[in-house]
Design a protein around this motif. Structure first.
Motif, PDB file in Angstrom:
ATOM      1  N   ARG A   1       0.833  -1.202   0.000  1.00  0.00           N
ATOM      2  CA  ARG A   1       0.000   0.000   0.000  1.00  0.00           C
ATOM      3  C   ARG A   1       0.867   1.251   0.000  1.00  0.00           C
ATOM      4  O   ARG A   1       0.549   2.245  -0.658  1.00  0.00           O
ATOM      5  N   ALA A   2       1.975   1.202   0.729  1.00  0.00           N
ATOM      6  CA  ALA A   2       2.906   2.336   0.739  1.00  0.00           C
ATOM      7  C   ALA A   2       3.408   2.628  -0.665  1.00  0.00           C
ATOM      8  O   ALA A   2       3.418   3.783  -1.116  1.00  0.00           O
ATOM      9  N   ALA A   3       3.832   1.581  -1.364  1.00  0.00           N
ATOM     10  CA  ALA A   3       4.360   1.766  -2.715  1.00  0.00           C
ATOM     11  C   ALA A   3       3.305   2.358  -3.647  1.00  0.00           C
ATOM     12  O   ALA A   3       3.619   3.215  -4.488  1.00  0.00           O
ATOM     13  N   ARG A   4       2.062   1.916  -3.497  1.00  0.00           N
ATOM     14  CA  ARG A   4       1.002   2.474  -4.346  1.00  0.00           C
ATOM     15  C   ARG A   4       0.810   3.963  -4.077  1.00  0.00           C
ATOM     16  O   ARG A   4       0.586   4.745  -5.012  1.00  0.00           O
ATOM     17  N   TRP A   5       0.903   4.352  -2.809  1.00  0.00           N
ATOM     18  CA  TRP A   5       0.783   5.775  -2.507  1.00  0.00           C
ATOM     19  C   TRP A   5       1.969   6.557  -3.074  1.00  0.00           C
ATOM     20  O   TRP A   5       1.793   7.672  -3.586  1.00  0.00           O
ATOM     21  N   PHE A   6       3.160   5.999  -2.992  1.00  0.00           N
ATOM     22  CA  PHE A   6       4.318   6.681  -3.580  1.00  0.00           C
ATOM     23  C   PHE A   6       4.135   6.820  -5.086  1.00  0.00           C
ATOM     24  O   PHE A   6       4.461   7.860  -5.674  1.00  0.00           O
ATOM     25  N   GLU A   7       3.613   5.779  -5.725  1.00  0.00           N
ATOM     26  CA  GLU A   7       3.371   5.837  -7.171  1.00  0.00           C
ATOM     27  C   GLU A   7       2.371   6.935  -7.516  1.00  0.00           C
ATOM     28  O   GLU A   7       2.546   7.669  -8.494  1.00  0.00           O
ATOM     29  N   ARG A   8       1.331   7.065  -6.701  1.00  0.00           N
ATOM     30  CA  ARG A   8       0.344   8.113  -6.955  1.00  0.00           C
ATOM     31  C   ARG A   8       0.957   9.501  -6.747  1.00  0.00           C
ATOM     32  O   ARG A   8       0.666  10.440  -7.503  1.00  0.00           O
ATOM     33  N   ALA A   9       1.826   9.634  -5.742  1.00  0.00           N
ATOM     34  CA  ALA A   9       2.482  10.921  -5.510  1.00  0.00           C
ATOM     35  C   ALA A   9       3.400  11.272  -6.677  1.00  0.00           C
ATOM     36  O   ALA A   9       3.461  12.430  -7.109  1.00  0.00           O
ATOM     37  N   VAL A  10       4.112  10.281  -7.202  1.00  0.00           N
ATOM     38  CA  VAL A  10       4.973  10.501  -8.367  1.00  0.00           C
ATOM     39  C   VAL A  10       4.123  10.911  -9.563  1.00  0.00           C
ATOM     40  O   VAL A  10       4.451  11.859 -10.291  1.00  0.00           O
ATOM     41  N   ALA A  11       3.020  10.208  -9.783  1.00  0.00           N
ATOM     42  CA  ALA A  11       2.129  10.536 -10.902  1.00  0.00           C
ATOM     43  C   ALA A  11       1.562  11.943 -10.752  1.00  0.00           C
ATOM     44  O   ALA A  11       1.277  12.613 -11.756  1.00  0.00           O
ATOM     45  N   GLY A  12       1.436  12.404  -9.508  1.00  0.00           N
ATOM     46  CA  GLY A  12       0.947  13.763  -9.259  1.00  0.00           C
ATOM     47  C   GLY A  12       2.014  14.819  -9.389  1.00  0.00           C
ATOM     48  O   GLY A  12       1.744  16.006  -9.161  1.00  0.00           O
ATOM     49  N   GLY A  13       3.240  14.411  -9.738  1.00  0.00           N
ATOM     50  CA  GLY A  13       4.300  15.372 -10.014  1.00  0.00           C
ATOM     51  C   GLY A  13       5.220  15.687  -8.856  1.00  0.00           C
ATOM     52  O   GLY A  13       6.042  16.609  -8.957  1.00  0.00           O
TER      53      GLY A  13
END
Length: 368
Positions: A126-138
């Motif tokens: 779940r942590a990695a998914r949140w990091f991925e979303r933060a990266v996708a958000g710039g």
């Protein structure tokens, strides 16, 4: 009265805190750095102004009505215990609400929480998914968190090569921590061919961007390569320590204990060690104990104070510290009066409670 521990245990203990030998902690510091998922992700977001006590009800009301900014502010308040009792679960709750609303900073923050089990059950995927979303958000800094996850396969497939790509992308956008991690990868040949000169290049790049961890690793790289205590090494360590990097505080304090001429002030070594200890460095607590036990570096010999620092170190460092300190603690316990020991133990308990949050924020203390 001077207490002398059993020679074998004492020597291994003193090597552990670096007092007898040239430290090999430069190497372990690189490895340790990769285990820590960018502590700035914890301390950056709460830079949002904390709500004053008189404003907390308004902040709560606006957060409950969907204000993302107020959700983040309230999460920061609960994380830091500002105007409200410190509550990691409530902090996580409000950060996750803001993250679900699409705020990249909150996504990085809640990712860190899930990575480390802060206010939520530990969940690396779940942590990695949140990091991925933060990266996708710039959010550039989230690439560092995600990169570290790929280094170790924490919640994602293990892929050091992809981690290097993420670190490089963030470093090229001016992230000094990412540059430092690139230095680590090249120094150890993780995801790239091992290349000490390239590692040093990236540490230098991170240091130029005023990243405290890069300054520390560059200092220790220079010290190892040149095998001498240069002015550059001391200045880098001092800059890193002043920026709050705990390992730099300990290392600079240690170097000054060995060579008092390096000190910028008569109390610089003990000031650094006390600050590092307050932020969870058990090695610094242990070294303060050694100085009090032996009466070194301008510290008055005092066995009660030595016991105090050794007890703190054993609690901070867990099993490894307790094992190394066992001989000294046993001898001190046998020499000090029972009422004195009880008094010191009470002081130690109070100190640990007072510094518990700082220890957690810096990830220095042993975890349960």
């Amino acid at each position: 009265m001077t207490l002398i521990a059993h020679s074998g245990a004492l020597m291994s203990f003193q090597r552990a805190v670096g007092i007898m030998t040239v430290p090999d902690s430069w190497r372990t510091s690189f490895v340790t750095a990769l285990f820590v998922l960018v502590i700035q992700s914890v301390i950056c977001l709460p830079q949002t102004a904390f709500a004053r006590a008189s404003d907390i009800s308004r902040t709560q009301s606006q957060a409950e009505h969907g204000s993302v900014a107020q959700e983040i502010e309230l999460g920061a308040a609960y994380l830091g215990g500002k105007s409200v009792p410190r509550d990691e679960r409530k902090a996580a709750y409000w950060y996750e609400k803001a993250a679900n609303a699409g705020d990249p900073g909150a996504q990085q923050q809640i990712g860190y929480f899930y990575q480390n089990g802060i206010g939520v059950d530990r969940d690396p995927e779940r942590a990695a998914r949140w990091f991925e979303r933060a990266v996708a958000g710039g959010l550039i800094s989230a690439k560092v968190n995600l990169g570290v996850a790929y280094v170790w396969g924490s919640g994602v497939r293990k892929d050091p090569g992809f981690a290097v790509q993420l670190f490089r992308e963030a470093a090229n956008k001016g992230n000094g921590t990412a540059a430092c991690y690139l230095g680590v990868m090249y120094s150890f040949g993780m995801g790239v061919p091992k290349d000490a000169s390239e590692g040093r290049h990236w540490f230098e790049a991170g240091a130029k961007l005023h990243d405290a961890m890069a300054q520390f690793n560059l200092a220790m790289t220079l010290f190892k390569q040149d095998n001498l205590m240069s002015k550059d090494v001391i200045e880098l360590l001092r800059d890193s320590a002043h920026a709050g990097y705990v390992r730099a505080m300990h290392q600079l304090g240690l170097f000054i204990v060995r060579d008092p001429a390096l000190a910028a002030s008569p109390t610089e070594a003990t000031d650094l060690l006390e600050e590092a200890a307050a932020n969870g460095s058990w090695q610094s607590s242990a070294l303060l104990g050694i100085l009090a036990r032996d009466g070194r570096a301008g510290v008055t010999q005092n066995m009660r104070v030595a016991y105090y620092h050794f007890r703190i170190a054993s609690l901070q460092g867990g099993d490894s510290a307790t094992t190394l300190l066992a001989s000294d603690l046993h001898l001190l316990t046998s020499e000090l009066a029972a009422d004195s020991i009880n008094s010191v133990d009470a002081d130690v308990t109070a100190w640990m409670e007072k510094h518990k949050q700082r220890c957690w924020l810096t990830s220095e203390c042993a975890k349960d």
